[in-house]
Design an enzyme around this catalytic site. Structure first.
Site, short mmCIF file in Angstrom:
data_model
loop_
_atom_site.label_atom_id
_atom_site.label_comp_id
_atom_site.label_asym_id
_atom_site.label_seq_id
_atom_site.Cartn_x
_atom_site.Cartn_y
_atom_site.Cartn_z
N CYS A 7 0.40 3.17 3.49
CA CYS A 7 0.86 2.71 4.81
C CYS A 7 1.87 1.56 4.76
O CYS A 7 2.38 1.15 5.81
CB CYS A 7 -0.34 2.28 5.66
SG CYS A 7 -1.08 0.73 5.15
N CYS A 44 -8.59 -4.66 -10.08
CA CYS A 44 -8.13 -3.61 -10.99
C CYS A 44 -7.65 -2.44 -10.13
O CYS A 44 -8.46 -1.70 -9.57
CB CYS A 44 -9.30 -3.22 -11.89
SG CYS A 44 -8.85 -2.01 -13.13
N CYS A 58 0.86 -1.19 0.00
CA CYS A 58 0.00 0.00 0.00
C CYS A 58 0.90 1.24 0.00
O CYS A 58 1.80 1.35 0.83
CB CYS A 58 -0.90 0.00 1.23
SG CYS A 58 -1.84 1.54 1.42
N CYS A 64 -5.13 1.38 6.39
CA CYS A 64 -5.24 2.84 6.39
C CYS A 64 -6.52 3.33 5.71
O CYS A 64 -6.77 4.54 5.71
CB CYS A 64 -4.02 3.47 5.73
SG CYS A 64 -3.93 3.24 3.95
N CYS A 97 -7.45 -0.47 1.35
CA CYS A 97 -6.47 -1.05 2.25
C CYS A 97 -7.09 -1.14 3.64
O CYS A 97 -7.66 -0.18 4.14
CB CYS A 97 -5.22 -0.16 2.30
SG CYS A 97 -4.09 -0.61 3.63
ZN LIG Z 1 -2.73 1.23 3.55
#
Ligand SMILES: [Zn+2]
Length: 176
Positions: A96, A165, A93, A145, A142
């Site tokens: 984070c 995607c 991510c 976060c 995510c």
């Molecule tokens: Zn994250």
């Protein structure tokens, strides 16, 4: 005796109230799962959520990453850095650093966005119904976060039949 009864009644109603309050708090946090303080992933690790203010996110992300991760934006197809990345490694991510996708599950979707048939750990992403832009889609975020990653569709390859995607700008790749 009567007084005692009154006192115990008062205590009882106090504890019932306390209980109700706790329950309503639990319900409130369950209805917005990205705000839960932690979750346990498939490996059994406890992952603590990251809750920054929008001002803090603005400071730590560049403009495009902020637009996609925090404002549910979409980068234009073929403009990101990973749709044509064929190196082996891990995609984290960009908000984070939580590991999200392995190159092992990346495939050529021909869409201009990096596409995967499965996340590295099902609990590391969350899915929500997204009815914006005149479509009904499933948004992927995510779990640590709450950053917007992209959408998941059910026209992917085997073994899952799913197509995650993703926006390149929501991901940070590290070669193995
Ligand atoms: Zn994250």
């Amino acid at each position: 005796m009567y007084r005692l009864l009154l006192i115990s009644l008062a205590m009882c109603s106090f504890s019932i109230n306390a209980c109700l309050q706790t329950n309503s708090k639990t319900k409130a946090s369950m209805s917005s799962p990205s705000n839960t303080p932690w979750f346990v992933d498939e490996k059994g690790d406890t992952i603590r959520s990251i809750n920054k203010s929008e001002a803090e996110w603005k400071e730590s992300l560049d403009q495009m990453a902020y637009y996609v991760l925090r404002e549910q934006g979409t980068e234009r197809a073929y403009t990101g850095k990973y749709h044509d990345n064929h190196k082996h490694g891990m995609y984290y991510c960009a908000g984070c650093g939580l590991p999200l996708f392995s190159s092992e599950t990346k495939f050529e979707s021909g869409t201009g966005w990096p596409s995967f048939y499965a996340p590295i750990d099902k609990t590391h992403v969350q899915e929500f119904t997204d009815n914006t832009a005149g479509m009904s889609r499933t948004e992927v975020t995510c779990h640590r976060c709450g950053g917007h990653l992209g959408h998941v569709f059910d026209d992917g390859p085997r073994p899952t039949g799913l197509r995650y995607c993703m926006n390149s700008v929501s991901l940070a790749f590290e070669e193995k």
